[in-house]
Design an enzyme around this catalytic site. Sequence first.
Site, PDB file in Angstrom:
ATOM      1  N   HIS A  52       4.481   3.196   7.218  1.00  0.00           N
ATOM      2  CA  HIS A  52       5.140   4.471   7.524  1.00  0.00           C
ATOM      3  C   HIS A  52       6.416   4.253   8.324  1.00  0.00           C
ATOM      4  CE1 HIS A  52       0.946   5.583   6.626  1.00  0.00           C
ATOM      5  NE2 HIS A  52       1.518   6.629   6.050  1.00  0.00           N
ATOM      6  N   GLU A  69       0.836  -1.200   0.000  1.00  0.00           N
ATOM      7  CA  GLU A  69       0.000   0.000   0.000  1.00  0.00           C
ATOM      8  C   GLU A  69       0.869   1.249   0.000  1.00  0.00           C
ATOM      9  OE1 GLU A  69      -2.361   0.516   3.503  1.00  0.00           O
ATOM     10  OE2 GLU A  69      -0.709   0.059   4.871  1.00  0.00           O
ATOM     11  N   ILE A  76       2.498  -5.854   6.146  1.00  0.00           N
ATOM     12  CA  ILE A  76       1.046  -5.831   6.318  1.00  0.00           C
ATOM     13  C   ILE A  76       0.643  -4.840   7.402  1.00  0.00           C
ATOM     14  CG2 ILE A  76       0.721  -8.178   5.462  1.00  0.00           C
ATOM     15  CD1 ILE A  76       0.440  -9.106   8.370  1.00  0.00           C
ATOM     16  N   ASP A  77       1.599  -4.357   8.174  1.00  0.00           N
ATOM     17  CA  ASP A  77       1.339  -3.296   9.147  1.00  0.00           C
ATOM     18  C   ASP A  77       2.656  -2.592   9.434  1.00  0.00           C
ATOM     19  OD1 ASP A  77       1.152  -2.168  12.054  1.00  0.00           O
ATOM     20  OD2 ASP A  77      -0.928  -2.553  11.505  1.00  0.00           O
ATOM     21  N   GLY A  78       2.696  -1.274   9.143  1.00  0.00           N
ATOM     22  CA  GLY A  78       3.914  -0.524   9.418  1.00  0.00           C
ATOM     23  C   GLY A  78       4.527   0.133   8.200  1.00  0.00           C
TER      24      GLY A  78
END
Length: 254
Positions: free
Chosen positions: A61, A20, A57-59
């Site tokens: 930034h 993303e 999948i998370d992080g």
Amino acid sequence: MQEVYQQLQLVPVERIDLHEDFEPSRLTKTQAQIAADQFIRHPILVVQLQSGRYMVIDGVHRFTSLKALGCNAIPVQVIDEHKYVISTWHHRVSTGAWWQNLQQDSALPWTTEVRQVTPFITVCQRQQEQYLYADDLGQSKLAAWSKVVASYSNNCAVERIAQGEINELSDEVMLLKHQPLDITEIEAVVARGETVPAGVTRFNISGRCLNLQVPLHILTEEATHVRMMKWHNFLDNKINSIRCYAEKVFLVEQ
């Protein structure tokens, strides 16, 4: 604790992909905070792809900040496929000219028709809902998705709303609902070198490790063998401080 110890890895930055895009204002704040702290508080959550590479999948930034700060390796927690569920955030935004522009865009076949399939994008207003269906978008689905999210993200503040936490809308507010991609579709996006819009996809993850506080001097170490020695010494010192809490936790997000 052995399970989480094995999940925590130090992965070369060039072996990690993003699925993303990032939000520029959020990235600026995150990078400044990490630079001031001189450590990364939480490991980046990743899954391993069939290619052997890793996908965040998370992080997004935190990863992008570490890369910009010159880190050669990234502290990650590798999440098993059975430990996450993919959903999306709803976006609550103000109405405005951006919406009129989207309605007039010939590449976006908006409809009020209710079909048997879930719409790819739903726009909720107080008196009406309008939909974009994946079948109508065809191969342009990702481009249309990015166009819609960018149109309101660039023009007004976006409030992320978890599914099931929707209040009544006023005349000045709209709610955007997005249908999630499955992991196979997301991997295909990554394989093409593309990304999905920022702030939409949500991975609900079980067993994440928090507050590891990995020093930047480990991550910026250029010699691989020295970096790995420092990493394993760091983990060995941390392992006895890891606690697993089963009860519900409420986190106040800044």
